[in-house]
Design an enzyme around this catalytic site. Structure first.
Site, short mmCIF file in Angstrom:
data_model
loop_
_atom_site.label_atom_id
_atom_site.label_comp_id
_atom_site.label_asym_id
_atom_site.label_seq_id
_atom_site.Cartn_x
_atom_site.Cartn_y
_atom_site.Cartn_z
N SER A 1 25.33 -3.52 12.53
CA SER A 1 25.38 -2.53 13.61
C SER A 1 25.62 -1.13 13.06
O SER A 1 25.04 -0.15 13.54
CB SER A 1 26.46 -2.90 14.63
OG SER A 1 27.76 -2.82 14.06
N TYR B 1 29.12 -6.55 12.05
CA TYR B 1 29.65 -5.19 11.99
C TYR B 1 28.81 -4.34 11.06
O TYR B 1 28.41 -3.22 11.40
CB TYR B 1 31.10 -5.25 11.51
CG TYR B 1 31.78 -3.91 11.41
CD1 TYR B 1 32.20 -3.23 12.55
CD2 TYR B 1 32.01 -3.32 10.17
CE1 TYR B 1 32.85 -2.01 12.45
CE2 TYR B 1 32.66 -2.10 10.06
CZ TYR B 1 33.07 -1.44 11.21
OH TYR B 1 33.69 -0.23 11.12
N ALA B 2 28.51 -4.85 9.86
CA ALA B 2 27.74 -4.10 8.88
C ALA B 2 26.35 -3.78 9.40
O ALA B 2 25.85 -2.66 9.23
CB ALA B 2 27.66 -4.89 7.57
#
Length: 244
Positions: free
Chosen positions: A150, A147-148
């Site tokens: 992206s 997530y981070a």
């Protein structure tokens, strides 16, 4: 100072708008006279919101959805790219499918959307694109590497696109909404993680992000390639102020 927005006649596409921040924004766009069109794999609960079933990770699905909006309404004035997934896993244990899916939805999906929508905005010499990043893009967080990563990539992408289309009067900005109490957040941050966010920067509500988003969509936001950041939830600030 009070601010009033007027979106009469305008069409705003919101990805991931079936729930959370996107859902709150869709209601707000409709309330100020615009037409919100939600792209999602889940149908919104609000029947008043226009909906096109879309998997943003699938380029052909995105192109078909954008085409349907343009055929029906003839315009897209705003694009808010909010669709995202948040798999949680330590890097050394991460499944390759989780990593790939996070990049496909969170990053590739924004690219396909911009490629489908922005040429229309360029031809009209008008439009606003808002992309979501996260504080994790700069700080990281245990178990949230996909997530981070992206969200960090999206900042560079959005700034590059902003530079490319600025001469056509199309704005591309980024928002980091802070920690917001959504279904996705609750699924990814149970137990100790939720307590961590609550005790540090606070947890806001989806409606807290609507004002900044409407601003970025409006012609009052005479800026592009910028990152608007909400570091602390309003509820947390209210608590701090009450102690004075």
């Amino acid at each position: 100072m009070k601010v009033r927005f007027d979106a009469t006649g305008e069409v705003v596409v919101i990805t991931g708008g079936a729930q959370g921040i996107g859902s709150a924004l869709a209601r707000a766009v409709n309330a100020v006279g615009g037409t919100a069109v939600v792209f999602d794999v889940v149908k919104p609960a609000d029947p008043a919101v226009e909906y096109v079933e879309t998997d943003v990770a699938d380029r052909s699905s995105v192109e078909a959805a954008v085409g349907s909006v343009l055929r029906r309404f003839g315009r897209i004035d705003g694009l808010v790219a909010g669709a995202a997934v948040q798999p949680r896993s330590p890097v050394l244990e991460m499944d390759s499918a989780d990593w790939t899916r996070a990049l496909q939805v969170n990053l590739d999906g924004v690219v396909w959307l911009c490629q489908a929508v922005v040429p229309h905005m360029v031809s009209r010499r008008s439009g606003s694109v808002v992309v979501f990043t996260s504080g994790m893009a700069t700080t990281g967080y245990p178990g949230a590497s996909a997530y981070a990563a992206s969200k960090a990539a999206l900042v560079g992408f959005a700034k590059s696109l902003a530079a490319e289309v600025a001469e056509h009067r199309v704005r591309v900005n980024v928002i980091a909404p802070g920690v917001i109490d959504t279904e996705q957040f609750r699924g990814a941050n149970a137990g100790a993680d939720r307590e961590h966010w609550q005790d540090t920067i606070g947890i806001g509500d989806p409606e807290d992000v609507v004002g900044p988003l409407l601003f970025l969509l409006s012609d009052a936001a005479a800026m592009t390639g910028s990152v608007l950041t909400r570091e602390r939830a309003f509820a947390k600030l209210a608590t701090l102020w009450s102690d004075e």
